[in-house]
Motif scaffolding. Structure first.
Motif, PDB file in Angstrom:
ATOM      1  N   GLY A 231       0.810  -1.205   0.000  1.00 33.59           N
ATOM      2  CA  GLY A 231       0.000   0.000   0.000  1.00 33.59           C
ATOM      3  C   GLY A 231       0.844   1.255   0.000  1.00 33.59           C
ATOM      4  N   ILE A 232       0.202   2.371   0.291  1.00 27.82           N
ATOM      5  CA  ILE A 232       0.812   3.694   0.245  1.00 27.82           C
ATOM      6  C   ILE A 232       1.033   4.191   1.665  1.00 27.82           C
ATOM      7  CG2 ILE A 232       0.664   6.004  -0.746  1.00 27.82           C
ATOM      8  CD1 ILE A 232       0.610   3.687  -2.779  1.00 27.82           C
ATOM      9  N   ASP A 245      10.710  14.468   3.980  1.00 26.25           N
ATOM     10  CA  ASP A 245       9.407  13.803   4.035  1.00 26.25           C
ATOM     11  C   ASP A 245       9.075  13.270   2.653  1.00 26.25           C
ATOM     12  OD1 ASP A 245       9.133  14.374   6.686  1.00 26.25           O
ATOM     13  OD2 ASP A 245       7.851  16.131   6.397  1.00 26.25           O
ATOM     14  N   GLY A 246       8.158  12.309   2.620  1.00 24.82           N
ATOM     15  CA  GLY A 246       7.785  11.749   1.336  1.00 24.82           C
ATOM     16  C   GLY A 246       6.601  10.819   1.413  1.00 24.82           C
ATOM     17  N   VAL A 247       6.310  10.203   0.298  1.00 31.81           N
ATOM     18  CA  VAL A 247       5.240   9.219   0.198  1.00 31.81           C
ATOM     19  C   VAL A 247       5.832   7.998  -0.494  1.00 31.81           C
ATOM     20  CG1 VAL A 247       4.397  10.155  -2.009  1.00 31.81           C
ATOM     21  CG2 VAL A 247       2.843   8.839  -0.534  1.00 31.81           C
ATOM     22  N   ALA A 248       5.407   6.805  -0.076  1.00 30.29           N
ATOM     23  CA  ALA A 248       6.015   5.588  -0.596  1.00 30.29           C
ATOM     24  C   ALA A 248       4.950   4.563  -0.937  1.00 30.29           C
ATOM     25  CB  ALA A 248       6.988   5.000   0.422  1.00 30.29           C
ATOM     26  N   LEU A 283       8.391   4.678   8.544  1.00 35.31           N
ATOM     27  CA  LEU A 283       7.012   4.603   8.079  1.00 35.31           C
ATOM     28  C   LEU A 283       6.107   5.241   9.128  1.00 35.31           C
ATOM     29  CD1 LEU A 283       8.563   1.978   6.763  1.00 35.31           C
ATOM     30  CD2 LEU A 283       6.277   1.581   5.871  1.00 35.31           C
ATOM     31  N   VAL A 284       5.402   6.303   8.727  1.00 33.89           N
ATOM     32  CA  VAL A 284       4.662   7.128   9.671  1.00 33.89           C
ATOM     33  C   VAL A 284       3.187   6.774   9.713  1.00 33.89           C
ATOM     34  CG1 VAL A 284       3.956   9.496  10.205  1.00 33.89           C
ATOM     35  CG2 VAL A 284       6.312   9.009   9.467  1.00 33.89           C
ATOM     36  N   SER A 285       2.572   6.626   8.552  1.00 33.98           N
ATOM     37  CA  SER A 285       1.147   6.281   8.538  1.00 33.98           C
ATOM     38  C   SER A 285       0.797   5.530   7.258  1.00 33.98           C
ATOM     39  CB  SER A 285       0.263   7.538   8.670  1.00 33.98           C
ATOM     40  OG  SER A 285       0.480   8.427   7.595  1.00 33.98           O
ATOM     41  N   PHE A 286      -0.184   4.652   7.368  1.00 30.57           N
ATOM     42  CA  PHE A 286      -0.682   3.883   6.230  1.00 30.57           C
ATOM     43  C   PHE A 286      -1.835   4.662   5.620  1.00 30.57           C
ATOM     44  CE2 PHE A 286      -3.689   0.669   4.574  1.00 30.57           C
ATOM     45  CZ  PHE A 286      -2.868   0.047   3.644  1.00 30.57           C
ATOM     46  N   LEU A 287      -1.715   4.980   4.329  1.00 30.65           N
ATOM     47  CA  LEU A 287      -2.727   5.823   3.685  1.00 30.65           C
ATOM     48  C   LEU A 287      -3.811   5.010   2.990  1.00 30.65           C
ATOM     49  CD1 LEU A 287      -0.395   8.579   2.152  1.00 30.65           C
ATOM     50  CD2 LEU A 287      -1.449   8.481   4.430  1.00 30.65           C
ATOM     51  N   ARG A 288      -3.422   3.988   2.236  1.00 29.06           N
ATOM     52  CA  ARG A 288      -4.403   3.172   1.532  1.00 29.06           C
ATOM     53  C   ARG A 288      -3.722   1.915   0.997  1.00 29.06           C
ATOM     54  NH1 ARG A 288      -3.683   3.344  -3.968  1.00 29.06           N
ATOM     55  NH2 ARG A 288      -2.446   5.100  -4.781  1.00 29.06           N
ATOM     56  N   SER A 289      -4.531   0.958   0.593  1.00 34.24           N
ATOM     57  CA  SER A 289      -4.008  -0.267  -0.001  1.00 34.24           C
ATOM     58  C   SER A 289      -3.573  -0.016  -1.440  1.00 34.24           C
ATOM     59  CB  SER A 289      -5.071  -1.367   0.022  1.00 34.24           C
ATOM     60  OG  SER A 289      -5.420  -1.702   1.348  1.00 34.24           O
ATOM     61  N   ASP A 306      -2.502  11.289  -2.771  1.00 29.00           N
ATOM     62  CA  ASP A 306      -1.679  10.609  -1.766  1.00 29.00           C
ATOM     63  C   ASP A 306      -0.605  11.549  -1.212  1.00 29.00           C
ATOM     64  OD1 ASP A 306      -3.095   8.251  -2.195  1.00 29.00           O
ATOM     65  OD2 ASP A 306      -1.632   7.460  -3.626  1.00 29.00           O
ATOM     66  N   SER A 307       0.016  12.325  -2.113  1.00 25.58           N
ATOM     67  CA  SER A 307       1.068  13.245  -1.680  1.00 25.58           C
ATOM     68  C   SER A 307       0.512  14.301  -0.736  1.00 25.58           C
ATOM     69  CB  SER A 307       1.721  13.905  -2.898  1.00 25.58           C
ATOM     70  OG  SER A 307       2.392  12.946  -3.690  1.00 25.58           O
ATOM     71  N   GLU A 308      -0.660  14.829  -1.062  1.00 25.67           N
ATOM     72  CA  GLU A 308      -1.277  15.832  -0.190  1.00 25.67           C
ATOM     73  C   GLU A 308      -1.597  15.234   1.176  1.00 25.67           C
ATOM     74  OE1 GLU A 308      -4.677  17.405  -2.158  1.00 25.67           O
ATOM     75  OE2 GLU A 308      -3.543  18.276  -3.822  1.00 25.67           O
ATOM     76  N   GLU A 309      -2.104  14.017   1.186  1.00 19.98           N
ATOM     77  CA  GLU A 309      -2.448  13.377   2.459  1.00 19.98           C
ATOM     78  C   GLU A 309      -1.194  13.081   3.265  1.00 19.98           C
ATOM     79  OE1 GLU A 309      -4.973   9.545   4.188  1.00 19.98           O
ATOM     80  OE2 GLU A 309      -4.953   9.980   2.029  1.00 19.98           O
ATOM     81  N   ALA A 310      -0.135  12.663   2.595  1.00 20.59           N
ATOM     82  CA  ALA A 310       1.117  12.383   3.299  1.00 20.59           C
ATOM     83  C   ALA A 310       1.701  13.661   3.896  1.00 20.59           C
ATOM     84  CB  ALA A 310       2.117  11.732   2.342  1.00 20.59           C
ATOM     85  N   ARG A 311       1.692  14.735   3.130  1.00 22.82           N
ATOM     86  CA  ARG A 311       2.208  16.001   3.664  1.00 22.82           C
ATOM     87  C   ARG A 311       1.431  16.417   4.906  1.00 22.82           C
ATOM     88  NH1 ARG A 311       5.668  19.135   0.472  1.00 22.82           N
ATOM     89  NH2 ARG A 311       5.895  18.506  -1.733  1.00 22.82           N
TER      90      ARG A 311
END
Length: 332
Positions: A231-232, A245-248, A283-289, A306-311
């Motif tokens: 997931g993201i 910071d980032g999204v993965a 890994l800070v938070s799970f955003l979605r599958s 996803d990037s906006e939510e991660a920020r």
């Protein structure tokens, strides 16, 4: 817990090289995979004894995991491999760690010899601290009661720490944390650990597809036994060029090749390349599958969201423990 001077922290894997400055100290013994809140109750008890007596405090742990040695076809995924474990123990305020190679031969040592040859003759410990479920020696004969009796016989103190429970009165364990990671329950996993879980991996060349999408990523291959849910994730990443910071995305990229699992990390506000560098990814938070998209435009639109939510998730972080504060680099 206090934070030790990193320059004075010793990582030792050979009994013959064990430093004199740690001899006569308090030893906390265990596998300590994850160095989670339950493990840190053992470490806190050891640190309290060390402060009281004015002696050094070190951990004794074992690699690989004993269950992996006895069942190599089903190896235990390490939440914290050797180097990561040492970093966390350092952050906990210990003076060092002794990492003993665990083999079938080592497992066959009589419990009495483990105490006499290692704890007394080699390490000259003044006090031993273990968890309630720690066993050692041939046929696991080294029970907590055996260790207590040995301490009385040989003149060292013994503290046995009972199970640590979370706010829901459930026992904190490494296996439970692995299950949380597999289920996408990252917030709970991090809460049980008492810090944001992280992985270290080398950046590898990929197919450069992310650049075409406007999201160039660093491609990292994790342990093939890693149970992390595909997931993201919102992430914070340590690089040689600073902390970003980032999204993965962790998964198989079903929109494209559905290949082997990769951790693909997009760093916000970063320019350059990181090929060959080892990154530390918290890994800070799970955003979605992970999901498959019918069009590339739909995928890019979702990546923007996803990037906006991660920020947003990363903008309001606070330390969840002193260890998290030390490891996570809140002051960037």
């Amino acid at each position: 817990m206090s934070v030790a001077n990193p320059a004075e922290f010793s990582v030792v894997s050979d009994l013959d090289a064990f430093p004199d400055r740690l001899k006569g100290g308090v030893v906390a013994i265990g596998n300590f995979d994850g160095v989670h809140r339950g493990h840190r109750a053992v470490l806190q008890a050891a640190l309290a004894e060390g402060r009281k007596d004015g002696v050094p405090v070190f951990a004794m742990t074992f690699e690989p995991h004993p269950r992996t040695v006895f069942n190599p076809d089903n190896p235990v995924f390490r939440l914290t491999p050797r180097d990561q474990k040492a970093d966390i123990l350092r952050a906990c305020g210990l003076d060092g760690v002794l990492i003993l190679p665990f083999t079938r031969e080592f497992a066959g040592i009589e419990a009495s010899d483990f105490v006499g040859d290692i704890l007394i003759d080699r390490l000259r410990i003044s006090h031993a601290v273990t968890g309630y479920d720690f066993h050692f020696g041939k046929a696991r004969a080294g029970t907590p009661d055996f260790l207590r009796a040995s301490g009385q016989t040989h003149g060292f103190g013994v503290t046995i720490v009972q199970a640590e429970q979370d706010e829901a009165e459930e026992t904190i364990s490494s296996s439970r944390i692995r299950e949380c990671l597999a289920n996408g329950e990252l917030t709970l996993a991090n809460g049980l650990l008492g810090y944001r879980w992280f992985v270290d991996a080398e950046v590898r060349h990929g197919d450069k597809r992310g650049r075409d999408l406007g999201y160039p990523t660093a491609n990292l291959q994790l342990d093939p036994h890693c149970p992390l849910k595909h997931g993201i994730y919102a992430v914070r990443v340590r690089t040689s060029k600073g902390v970003f910071d980032g999204v993965a995305n962790y998964g198989r990229r079903p929109t494209f090749d559905n290949g082997a699992p990769l951790l693909e990390v997009y760093l916000f506000d970063f320019k350059g390349d990181l090929y060959g560098e080892t990154l530390r990814v918290h890994l800070v938070s799970f955003l979605r599958s992970e999901e498959k998209f019918e069009t590339i435009d739909a995928l890019i639109a979702q990546m923007d969201r996803d990037s906006e939510e991660a920020r947003a998730a990363l903008a309001s972080l606070r330390p969840i423990s002193p260890v998290d504060l030390t490891l996570f680099e809140f002051d960037r």
